[in-house]
Design a protein around this motif. Structure first.
Motif, PDB file in Angstrom:
ATOM      1  N   GLU A 226       0.574   7.131  52.301  1.00  0.00           N
ATOM      2  CA  GLU A 226       0.229   8.404  51.655  1.00  0.00           C
ATOM      3  C   GLU A 226       1.461   9.021  51.003  1.00  0.00           C
ATOM      4  O   GLU A 226       1.393   9.556  49.891  1.00  0.00           O
ATOM      5  N   SER A 227       2.589   8.956  51.700  1.00  0.00           N
ATOM      6  CA  SER A 227       3.830   9.491  51.133  1.00  0.00           C
ATOM      7  C   SER A 227       4.239   8.686  49.904  1.00  0.00           C
ATOM      8  O   SER A 227       4.682   9.260  48.895  1.00  0.00           O
ATOM      9  N   SER A 230       1.993   9.660  46.932  1.00  0.00           N
ATOM     10  CA  SER A 230       2.358  10.967  46.392  1.00  0.00           C
ATOM     11  C   SER A 230       3.667  10.899  45.598  1.00  0.00           C
ATOM     12  O   SER A 230       3.763  11.442  44.487  1.00  0.00           O
ATOM     13  N   SER A 231       4.648  10.217  46.147  1.00  0.00           N
ATOM     14  CA  SER A 231       5.967  10.156  45.510  1.00  0.00           C
ATOM     15  C   SER A 231       5.949   9.350  44.217  1.00  0.00           C
ATOM     16  O   SER A 231       6.689   9.653  43.274  1.00  0.00           O
ATOM     17  N   SER A 233       3.271   8.872  42.223  1.00  0.00           N
ATOM     18  CA  SER A 233       2.115   9.209  41.382  1.00  0.00           C
ATOM     19  C   SER A 233       2.430   9.203  39.884  1.00  0.00           C
ATOM     20  O   SER A 233       1.569   8.821  39.080  1.00  0.00           O
TER      21      SER A 233
END
Length: 536
Positions: A226-227, A230-231, A233
């Motif tokens: 998930e991190s 997000s990073s 994207s």
């Protein structure tokens, strides 16, 4: 030392130089030295390509028209390979444990060379032990984000391999906090029957156990993904087009059954079963009791060889009368394999759901355990977790699991041929690869290929072509891997010709580079077309 790449003369040149004409006389020796020593390599040509629109320029800013023409020309080359996209792996240690980009300028020059050659993209290993090094939930992506930007600026695509294992060479450990937990609780690691722990990845038996400071490994992997999503994207779906989910040792879906093999031996042993940590033994005991055979759950097979021994060194793997071909053998091997497949399903479903809206394809890698394939029992596959014998297809269920999660399968060893294997090992990488492809074809699973190592097997390039051309299930090939040897004179000319031979259309004479005047200040210009590299 400074090495320059200058304009190419159309006078008579040797085979090595001829291989670089498409690259504006790109000098691989300089890049190779930049990877292995503190050398400086500069691109300073004024080479221009008449029709293709590919050129180095001394101006600091290129027009959008020229930039578009360059991308279009390279795309025409990369799409000409019968639908097989070509990627090249970046160095395993592209990012240091301090989150800086290693060999930054050498990599930048390498990216430009790959782009001009027509390669579509690069594969980047992203290490758990670097990103989440100090504490659970504390992520540091800066080095990898910098590399992703370099790839984007070079006009290449990016495939990321999320690596939840450690590496011995180069040395990249698990996160420090995970290793500390392992010191007090070694049962989080795979264990062989002698009690030796494999500490380069977590045992699949703890997937759903809260062994990581109250969190399960699956929860930790999910939060990591998930991190990452997000990073990264800004790159998803445009630059970043593929994500490989780490599934075990060396990122592959397997047990570490061969990690204690003596590398000096020409004939590999069969490996050992890895089911002796407390948690694996507990699962085996429960399974045996549930099936009405409690005595079968006391441990793994007792009549098996050790790591370096041949199948006939003990009774279990013998072709005739071996225990593998008994009711007990079927019980144990089915359980052992099912544990591995369930683990793979957990991780691939996690990745598929996490990245479902990212427009990036999710992949997983399986091994090519080809030693002893010509025996009835296929012992190297059995100890690695693949219940595949002459009487049982062990890859159908694996391919079905990949299909269920809409994931592509990465197959290594596409450079290996039966001809160059030791006869005494009864090995057949070609037959095994064909078996796995057959299962993938049946279940509609697309295959991504890799070679076995950077040094390449004898006749490796021809064997790769044989595996790629005419195979409609092979979608992408990732060549392993960039570094000093990759750009060495012993290797890079062969790689260049390999790329050009993959159904690449012949260049028109007008597309050959022409020499332009060099200006006196060319070596002093630092621009988008001039790359100065200092190895770190």
């Amino acid at each position: 030392m400074e090495v320059s790449v200058i304009g190419c003369s159309q006078a008579k040149i040797g085979k090595t130089e001829l291989a670089y004409r498409e690259l504006g006389c790109f000098d691989p020796k300089g890049v190779s030295k930049a990877f292995s020593a503190k050398s400086r390599v500069c691109f300073s040509p004024s080479t221009r390509w008449r029709k293709a629109g590919i050129r180095f320029t001394l101006r600091a800013v290129q027009s959008e028209a020229v930039r578009s023409e360059k991308v279009a020309a390279s795309s025409r080359i990369s799409r000409s390979r019968d639908g097989v996209r070509l990627f090249v792996g970046l160095p395993l240690d592209s990012v240091s444990d301090c989150n800086t980009v290693n060999h930054a300028r050498a990599i930048a020059a390498g990216l430009k060379a790959l782009k001009l050659l027509g390669v579509e993209g690069v594969e980047l290993p992203v290490w758990w032990g670097i990103v989440e090094k100090e504490a659970m939930g504390k992520y540091e992506w800066s080095g990898y984000l910098a590399l992703a930007k370099m790839v984007q600026d070079a006009g290449l695509k990016l495939h990321v391999s999320l690596s939840f294992h450690a590496s011995k060479r180069p040395k990249i450990p698990l996160p420090e906090w995970v290793s500390r937990i392992g010191e007090s609780n070694p049962n989080i690691f795979f264990t062989d029957r002698a009690g030796q722990h494999y500490k380069e990845c977590l045992s699949l038996a703890v997937d759903d156990l809260p062994v990581l400071d109250g969190r399960t490994p699956i929860q930790v992997y999910h939060e990591f993904c998930e991190s990452f999503k997000s990073s990264f994207s800004p790159f998803m779906g445009s630059t970043l087009t593929g994500i490989s989910m780490g599934l075990g040792p060396d990122g592959e879906l397997r047990y570490p059954s061969h990690h204690m093999l003596t590398k000096s031996k020409q004939i590999p042993g069969v490996g050992e079963f890895q089911c002796y940590d407390k948690n694996m033994l507990g699962i085996l005991k429960q399974h045996a009791e549930a099936t009405g055979n409690p005595l079968w759950g006391l441990g793994g097979p007792h009549d098996v060889p050790t790591y370096d021994q041949s199948p006939n060194s003990n009774n279990f793997f013998r072709d005739n009368g071996g225990s593998w071909d008994s009711l007990y053998g079927d019980f144990f091997l089915s359980w052992y394999s099912n544990q591995l497949i369930s683990h793979g399903n957990l991780l691939l479903s996690l990745a598929a759901s996490t990245f479902s809206e990212s427009a990036a394809t999710v992949c997983g890698k399986i091994p090519l355990m080809h030693s002893w394939y010509k025996t009835r029992s296929h012992p190297s596959e059995l100890t690695a977790g693949y219940y595949n014998t002459t009487t049982r297809d062990g890859y159908e269920v694996v391919a079905e699991m990949f299909a269920r999660n809409s994931c592509k399968m990465i197959l290594p060893g596409m450079d290996l041929s039966d001809e160059h294997q030791s006869r005494a090992s009864l090995s057949s990488p070609e037959l095994l690869l064909a078996d796995i492809k057959k299962a993938c074809r049946k279940h509609g699973v697309e295959v991504c290929g890799q070679n076995s190592s950077a040094s390449m097997a004898p006749g490796g390039f021809q064997q790769i072509k044989k595996n790629l051309l005419g195979e409609n299930i092979v979608d992408l090939f990732s060549y392993q891997r960039m570094g000093a040897y990759f750009f060495s004179p012993e290797h890079f000319p062969s790689f260049t010709q390999f790329v050009r031979s993959l159904n690449q259309p012949e260049l028109h004479s007008d597309d050959l580079p022409e020499e332009e005047e060099e200006t006196a200040h060319s070596l002093n210009v630092s621009s988008e077309a001039s790359v100065h590299m200092q190895a770190v």
